[in-house]
Design a protein around this motif. Structure first.
Motif, PDB file in Angstrom:
ATOM      1  N   SER A 160     -14.776  -2.948 -11.456  1.00  0.00           N
ATOM      2  CA  SER A 160     -15.245  -2.279 -12.673  1.00  0.00           C
ATOM      3  C   SER A 160     -14.785  -2.996 -13.927  1.00  0.00           C
ATOM      4  O   SER A 160     -15.532  -3.145 -14.886  1.00  0.00           O
ATOM      5  N   ILE A 161     -13.512  -3.424 -13.934  1.00  0.00           N
ATOM      6  CA  ILE A 161     -12.957  -4.078 -15.119  1.00  0.00           C
ATOM      7  C   ILE A 161     -13.728  -5.362 -15.405  1.00  0.00           C
ATOM      8  O   ILE A 161     -14.085  -5.646 -16.553  1.00  0.00           O
ATOM      9  N   SER A 162     -14.007  -6.132 -14.350  1.00  0.00           N
ATOM     10  CA  SER A 162     -14.735  -7.387 -14.552  1.00  0.00           C
ATOM     11  C   SER A 162     -16.103  -7.114 -15.142  1.00  0.00           C
ATOM     12  O   SER A 162     -16.571  -7.854 -16.007  1.00  0.00           O
ATOM     13  N   VAL A 163     -16.763  -6.043 -14.661  1.00  0.00           N
ATOM     14  CA  VAL A 163     -18.073  -5.698 -15.196  1.00  0.00           C
ATOM     15  C   VAL A 163     -17.956  -5.391 -16.687  1.00  0.00           C
ATOM     16  O   VAL A 163     -18.761  -5.855 -17.499  1.00  0.00           O
ATOM     17  N   GLY A 164     -16.917  -4.634 -17.056  1.00  0.00           N
ATOM     18  CA  GLY A 164     -16.689  -4.315 -18.460  1.00  0.00           C
ATOM     19  C   GLY A 164     -16.467  -5.573 -19.292  1.00  0.00           C
ATOM     20  O   GLY A 164     -17.038  -5.723 -20.369  1.00  0.00           O
ATOM     21  N   VAL A 165     -15.650  -6.477 -18.779  1.00  0.00           N
ATOM     22  CA  VAL A 165     -15.392  -7.728 -19.502  1.00  0.00           C
ATOM     23  C   VAL A 165     -16.692  -8.512 -19.670  1.00  0.00           C
ATOM     24  O   VAL A 165     -16.988  -9.038 -20.753  1.00  0.00           O
ATOM     25  N   ALA A 166     -17.497  -8.562 -18.611  1.00  0.00           N
ATOM     26  CA  ALA A 166     -18.766  -9.297 -18.689  1.00  0.00           C
ATOM     27  C   ALA A 166     -19.662  -8.693 -19.771  1.00  0.00           C
ATOM     28  O   ALA A 166     -20.259  -9.420 -20.565  1.00  0.00           O
ATOM     29  N   ILE A 167     -19.727  -7.358 -19.819  1.00  0.00           N
ATOM     30  CA  ILE A 167     -20.567  -6.700 -20.818  1.00  0.00           C
ATOM     31  C   ILE A 167     -20.050  -6.976 -22.226  1.00  0.00           C
ATOM     32  O   ILE A 167     -20.814  -7.297 -23.137  1.00  0.00           O
ATOM     33  N   ALA A 168     -18.722  -6.888 -22.403  1.00  0.00           N
ATOM     34  CA  ALA A 168     -18.144  -7.137 -23.720  1.00  0.00           C
ATOM     35  C   ALA A 168     -18.447  -8.568 -24.169  1.00  0.00           C
ATOM     36  O   ALA A 168     -18.903  -8.795 -25.289  1.00  0.00           O
ATOM     37  N   LEU A 169     -18.207  -9.526 -23.290  1.00  0.00           N
ATOM     38  CA  LEU A 169     -18.441 -10.928 -23.644  1.00  0.00           C
ATOM     39  C   LEU A 169     -19.897 -11.180 -23.984  1.00  0.00           C
ATOM     40  O   LEU A 169     -20.227 -11.944 -24.882  1.00  0.00           O
ATOM     41  N   PHE A 170     -20.777 -10.505 -23.253  1.00  0.00           N
ATOM     42  CA  PHE A 170     -22.198 -10.664 -23.461  1.00  0.00           C
ATOM     43  C   PHE A 170     -22.597 -10.168 -24.856  1.00  0.00           C
ATOM     44  O   PHE A 170     -23.500 -10.708 -25.490  1.00  0.00           O
ATOM     45  N   ALA A 228     -28.743  -1.881 -22.575  1.00  0.00           N
ATOM     46  CA  ALA A 228     -28.611  -3.071 -21.738  1.00  0.00           C
ATOM     47  C   ALA A 228     -27.355  -2.995 -20.884  1.00  0.00           C
ATOM     48  O   ALA A 228     -27.362  -3.397 -19.713  1.00  0.00           O
ATOM     49  N   ALA A 229     -26.263  -2.455 -21.457  1.00  0.00           N
ATOM     50  CA  ALA A 229     -24.996  -2.397 -20.730  1.00  0.00           C
ATOM     51  C   ALA A 229     -25.079  -1.444 -19.545  1.00  0.00           C
ATOM     52  O   ALA A 229     -24.615  -1.757 -18.445  1.00  0.00           O
ATOM     53  N   VAL A 230     -25.693  -0.273 -19.767  1.00  0.00           N
ATOM     54  CA  VAL A 230     -25.833   0.681 -18.663  1.00  0.00           C
ATOM     55  C   VAL A 230     -26.646   0.045 -17.531  1.00  0.00           C
ATOM     56  O   VAL A 230     -26.305   0.153 -16.351  1.00  0.00           O
ATOM     57  N   MET A 231     -27.715  -0.669 -17.915  1.00  0.00           N
ATOM     58  CA  MET A 231     -28.548  -1.322 -16.907  1.00  0.00           C
ATOM     59  C   MET A 231     -27.774  -2.394 -16.148  1.00  0.00           C
ATOM     60  O   MET A 231     -27.844  -2.465 -14.926  1.00  0.00           O
ATOM     61  N   LEU A 232     -27.048  -3.242 -16.903  1.00  0.00           N
ATOM     62  CA  LEU A 232     -26.324  -4.340 -16.250  1.00  0.00           C
ATOM     63  C   LEU A 232     -25.236  -3.790 -15.332  1.00  0.00           C
ATOM     64  O   LEU A 232     -25.092  -4.234 -14.182  1.00  0.00           O
ATOM     65  N   ALA A 233     -24.487  -2.783 -15.830  1.00  0.00           N
ATOM     66  CA  ALA A 233     -23.415  -2.213 -15.010  1.00  0.00           C
ATOM     67  C   ALA A 233     -23.993  -1.594 -13.743  1.00  0.00           C
ATOM     68  O   ALA A 233     -23.453  -1.773 -12.642  1.00  0.00           O
ATOM     69  N   ALA A 234     -25.127  -0.893 -13.880  1.00  0.00           N
ATOM     70  CA  ALA A 234     -25.734  -0.263 -12.712  1.00  0.00           C
ATOM     71  C   ALA A 234     -26.230  -1.325 -11.735  1.00  0.00           C
ATOM     72  O   ALA A 234     -26.047  -1.205 -10.515  1.00  0.00           O
ATOM     73  N   ALA A 235     -26.835  -2.393 -12.259  1.00  0.00           N
ATOM     74  CA  ALA A 235     -27.352  -3.440 -11.382  1.00  0.00           C
ATOM     75  C   ALA A 235     -26.205  -4.125 -10.639  1.00  0.00           C
ATOM     76  O   ALA A 235     -26.310  -4.389  -9.435  1.00  0.00           O
ATOM     77  N   LEU A 236     -25.101  -4.393 -11.340  1.00  0.00           N
ATOM     78  CA  LEU A 236     -23.981  -5.064 -10.677  1.00  0.00           C
ATOM     79  C   LEU A 236     -23.356  -4.159  -9.621  1.00  0.00           C
ATOM     80  O   LEU A 236     -22.968  -4.620  -8.548  1.00  0.00           O
TER      81      LEU A 236
END
Lengths: 299, 314
Positions: A160-170, A228-236
């Motif tokens: 989960s944390i990595s997903v959050g970091v990816a979204i933040a960086l994006f 976009a973040a909700v979509m990306l997190a759900a897809a990952l």
């Protein structure tokens, strides 16, 4: 979406109605006066409340394995049915919603704050600072979000944390570019010169004086980024790169349901519907914010 | 035109160099020692050294980088840490199913999105425009994986019309290959088409309001002629860029579709390699995807230059 359709309408024809009451909440009131905004904000508020109050709403523990049969269809005891390990799907959907929101919203906020600060500073400083920052932003924006997410997940490992970091960086470069543009538009204006004349330092001018006037487009971007973040997190999560197994998430639940589609149609249905309501609400809200704050107010 | 092509080609070189450096640095950014993690707790020092050599992580960072870059330029992407197969071979095996998916999904999205955008954009607030709004709302609410699962449930579980999973080469067995690619391709194309339709609509509606279009009406040209011959060519210029950007969505969509429909492919390879920490495979796949992405953008730029002469002169 709104931004796209703006050009096609004679937007400047009618000036926006002045909101009544103190100007402080004028924008908020304009958003809620728009039916889109009201429905979007209502849907979002409902889902956030459900996610916060998951313990109260769901009668079961999301990890508890009930006695009885596997993959039960919806009933009074289990309104969303039961999964392959006899766990209550209402509880899992609500706790999953909580994890999906936690993986995406704080990350958008962090990315937006960092990106905005960077963009303001770059735009105010100008010169080589601006050149370096903007070249990096261009490079980051050139890559599709998925590739950057893969890169982050490779370095930090799935979770989960990595997903959050990816979204933040994006989100950082998106906001940097937008904030710099706003800064360039604002910094030559008279109120900035006036603030400089009163002896305000750069930090005060940027983050107090200019930030206030530069906020509207950034606010719209926050809402669009949340979608976009909700979509990306759900897809990952769906791909199995998000939260670790016993923890539920909306994407993870839909992934887990795949082997049982033949017999248990309700298993993916409710997490999927929850995700759809969340995305529609956020989109409506994003449109309403764009309309309420944009230069081309329609209503 | 030749000068324009050369200029754009040289611009792609630093981008590729920069991103490949980023891919190289990925392994070095991993917190802790990935080599020790991969080797396990009870590994002998010799085994650890062997893995370190295999990952190209021995020697100074500059020596590592030089060796890595020269290997990549020679087409050597290293070997999988999990099974020792060369990354090049894994990519050659996983590539074709994904390319097939892209070859079906991308034209499908264009064929669906652009005509719908034209119908809606030619007459804003007409029935077609409302249909497009409805479709957009629908595409926005359903991430491609939810749509994919819904398609899978309807067409293979409920109706039993199409197989639920697997991949058969389109080139060896066109019939069966097509049956197995329809659903994954649809799940990718439907989402892409909504974005394409929206952009086409906006671009066309914008052009339709210009004076030269009014002139075309005034001299008595019919509906079809005004929209298709006068307005559309100009409206499609910005759509080229969007169509290229949509390629990124195509990659994302393919990764997800491969998971839903249990197809082999690049996305499937990348996801599995992240889960098993097979770093050389992820690096190789990322490098290839970035190269493809840069190439697609380059082609879009060139197409833009052909469509709009002002661009290649600037």
């Amino acid at each position: 979406m709104t931004q796209l359709s703006l050009g096609s309408r004679r937007s400047l024809r009618s000036p926006a109605p002045r909101a009544k009451g103190p100007p402080r909440f004028a924008t908020l009131r304009r958003i809620l006066a728009n039916p889109q905004g009201l429905i979007g904000a209502g849907g979002l508020a409902l889902l956030v409340l459900l996610a916060l109050g998951a313990e109260l709403v769901a009668a079961h523990d999301p990890a508890a394995q009930d006695a009885g049969r596997r993959l039960l269809s919806p009933s009074v005891a289990h309104p969303f049915g039961v999964d392959e390990l006899r766990r209550d799907l209402l509880a899992r959907t609500l706790f999953g919603l909580r994890i999906s929101l936690l993986a995406s919203f704080p990350a958008v906020a962090a990315g937006a704050l960092a990106g905005t600060a960077l963009g303001f500073v770059a735009g105010y400083a100008g010169g080589w600072v601006e050149a370096v920052v903007m070249r990096c932003v261009d490079a980051m924006l050139a890559m599709p979000g998925l590739l950057s997410a893969i890169a982050v997940l490779t370095v930090l490992g799935p979770g989960s944390i990595s997903v959050g970091v990816a979204i933040a960086l994006f989100n950082v470069p998106l906001f940097t570019r937008l904030a710099r543009g706003q800064m360039l538009a604002e910094r030559g204006k008279e109120y900035v010169r006036a603030a400089e004349a009163t002896g305000a330092g750069p930090a005060r001018i940027i983050f107090i004086h200019i930030a206030r006037n530069a906020a509207p487009p950034l606010l719209t971007q926050v809402a669009m980024s949340a979608v976009a973040a909700v979509m990306l997190a759900a897809a990952l999560s769906f791909l199995g790169l998000g939260e670790r197994p016993p923890e539920p998430s909306l994407g993870g639940l839909i992934n887990a349901s795949r082997p049982y589609l033949r017999t248990a149609w309700w298993y993916p249905l409710f997490p999927g519907l929850t995700l759809a309501v969340l995305l529609v609400s956020l989109n409506l809200l994003a449109d309403a914010i764009a309309e309420a704050t944009g230069p081309y107010r329609r209503r | 035109m030749l000068g324009f092509v050369i200029r754009r080609l040289t611009q792609a070189v630093p981008v590729l160099l920069l991103t490949s450096t980023a891919v190289f640095l990925l392994l070095r950014l991993i917190p802790g020692d990935p080599v020790a993690d991969l080797a396990g707790e009870n590994a002998s020092p010799e085994r650890v050294e062997e893995i370190r050599r295999q990952l190209g992580m021995d020697g100074s960072i500059f020596a590592q980088y030089g060796r890595w870059l020269s290997d990549v330029l020679h087409g050597d992407l290293g070997r999988s840490v999990q099974n020792g197969v060369s990354v090049g071979r894994l990519l050659r095996l996983a590539g074709p199913p994904t390319v097939e998916l892209a070859l079906v999904a991308y034209p499908l999205a264009l064929l669906l999105g652009i005509p719908l955008g034209v119908l809606a954009g030619a007459r804003p607030r007409s029935r077609w425009d409302w249909a497009l709004s409805g479709y957009t709302a629908f595409a926005v609410a359903l991430p491609s994986f939810v749509l994919g699962v819904a398609l899978l449930w309807l067409f293979s579980v409920r109706l039993g019309w199409l197989p639920a999973s697997g991949h058969v080469s389109l080139f060896d067995h066109p019939g069966e290959g097509l049956r197995r690619i329809i659903l994954p391709a649809l799940s990718v194309a439907l989402v892409m088409a909504s974005a394409l339709a929206r952009y086409t609509r906006t671009a066309l509606a914008e052009v339709m309001r210009q004076d030269y279009v009014r002139t075309a009406w005034a001299k008595g040209a019919g509906d079809r002629r005004v929209v298709l011959r006068h307005a559309l060519p100009n409206a499609l210029v910005p759509v080229i860029t969007i169509a290229a950007l949509q390629f990124g969505h195509l990659l994302t969509g393919a990764v997800v579709a491969e998971r839903i429909f249990t197809r082999p492919g690049l996305g499937d390879l990348v996801v599995r390699s992240i889960q098993t920490r097979d770093y050389p495979v992820v690096q190789g796949a990322l490098l290839m995807l970035v190269a493809v992405f840069v190439a697609v953008n380059l082609l879009a730029d060139l197409a833009y230059g052909i469509a709009d002469p002002r661009i290649r002169r600037s």
